[in-house]
Design an enzyme around this catalytic site. Sequence first.
Site, mmCIF file in Angstrom:
data_model
loop_
_atom_site.group_PDB
_atom_site.id
_atom_site.type_symbol
_atom_site.label_atom_id
_atom_site.label_comp_id
_atom_site.label_asym_id
_atom_site.label_seq_id
_atom_site.Cartn_x
_atom_site.Cartn_y
_atom_site.Cartn_z
ATOM 1 C CB ILE A 1 -0.979 -0.032 1.198
ATOM 2 C CG1 ILE A 1 -1.794 -1.342 1.164
ATOM 3 C CG2 ILE A 1 -1.930 1.169 1.152
ATOM 4 C CD1 ILE A 1 -2.620 -1.614 2.408
ATOM 5 C CG PHE B 1 1.968 2.850 4.473
ATOM 6 C CD1 PHE B 1 0.639 2.523 4.245
ATOM 7 C CD2 PHE B 1 2.481 3.994 3.867
ATOM 8 C CE1 PHE B 1 -0.163 3.320 3.443
ATOM 9 C CE2 PHE B 1 1.691 4.790 3.061
ATOM 10 C CZ PHE B 1 0.363 4.452 2.850
ATOM 11 C CE1 TYR C 1 -1.538 -5.661 11.102
ATOM 12 C CE2 TYR C 1 -3.792 -6.413 10.734
ATOM 13 C CZ TYR C 1 -2.743 -5.571 10.424
ATOM 14 O OH TYR C 1 -2.894 -4.632 9.439
ATOM 15 C CG PHE D 1 -13.126 -3.013 5.802
ATOM 16 C CD1 PHE D 1 -12.940 -1.769 6.407
ATOM 17 C CD2 PHE D 1 -13.987 -3.903 6.417
ATOM 18 C CE1 PHE D 1 -13.609 -1.422 7.586
ATOM 19 C CE2 PHE D 1 -14.664 -3.569 7.591
ATOM 20 C CZ PHE D 1 -14.471 -2.331 8.166
ATOM 21 C CG HIS E 1 -3.528 -10.994 1.781
ATOM 22 N ND1 HIS E 1 -2.250 -10.539 1.942
ATOM 23 C CD2 HIS E 1 -4.206 -10.620 2.886
ATOM 24 C CE1 HIS E 1 -2.162 -9.907 3.098
ATOM 25 N NE2 HIS E 1 -3.335 -9.941 3.693
ATOM 26 N NE ARG F 1 -12.532 -11.325 5.823
ATOM 27 C CZ ARG F 1 -13.317 -12.114 6.568
ATOM 28 N NH1 ARG F 1 -14.637 -12.055 6.446
ATOM 29 N NH2 ARG F 1 -12.801 -12.949 7.437
#
Length: 328
Positions: free
Chosen positions: A12, A72, A140, A168, A188, A220
Amino acid sequence: MSILITGGAGYIGSHTAWELKAQGRDIVIYDNLSRGHREAVKGMPLVVGDLMDTSLLEKTMDEYKVDSVIHFAAESQVGESMTDPQKYYINNVSGTLSLLKAMKEKSVNKIVFSSTAATYGEPERIPIDEASRKNPTSVYGRSKLIMEQILTDFDMAYGLRYVALRYFNAAGAHISGEIGECHNPETHLIPIIMQVLLGQRDEISIFGTDYPTPDGTCIRDYIHVTDLAHAHILALDALYQGMKSKVYNLGNGNGFSVKEVIDTVEKVTGKKIKRVEKDRREGDPAILIASSDRIIKELGWEPGYNTLEEIIQTAWNWHSNHPDGFKQ
Ligand code: UFG
């Protein structure tokens, strides 16, 4: 004056760096490259360093005349956080404290922070808004919630202004196909499906088919990584304009089940994917869907990628052209 992006070589972070660069903003990336990739931020100023190195952070802030931070850098695997909590509390919580110490020392008082839907845990209602109960079910999620609380305390005591963005499910890749998701190991859903398509895995495991959802698999809310990047820039600019500290959710507000995601990948790519139904993965809530009304209303954020097809198309474009990620 420039913006310090910690973890800016990660998934990201690098997409946000690309958007800031495209806007002609001055940035400096600070990353220890434990999970980030030098190739993701080619041509951008990069300081290779650890968050725990407060003096290198301070030196970087001086050298690049840093006046704001997008933070981040963090460990972000839910499963690993349960088996190695020390790593998560040291790297995430102590690392953030080291960054905040450097910011205080150098009078840098604006920060956009990447938080997570994992701060909510099992949701009490759907869609989840920012006022929903926070009861993380993983280390986490707990580490991120603690970091949010630390920011609140630093705001009250020292006037630090922050925006915490609770993402999300981040997905997709840059429209250019030049950068995208590249984790090792990959956990993922969407990138793992891509690995099946590329022949790097035999099948996709569906973790749990007995959830209280229409097809029994988890639901999700998938949000495109560039939409996330834009939200960081809006949040940062609002802080420059004097906005007080805020917390915002970031999702598309639509839920897709694991089976629907696999079906959509098959539709977008025209390829069949072998699936195997497995037991539930521990700690997975049945349904996570965001209400992002607050950031839409207050900051005018709008997702540019509104359909799962578009998001998956960008992911496939990246993975099919870079089957080995940044290693090529
Ligand atoms: N899944 C599978 N098979 C796989 C991988 C995932 O069925 O091989 C399922 C998961 O069980 C889950 C869904 O696909 O139901 C999505 O899983 P991801 O691992 O892609 O994402 P998560 O929802 O678990 O994780 C996301 C963020 C985390 C955050 C978490 C909060 O990536 O950072 O939401 O719950 F902590």
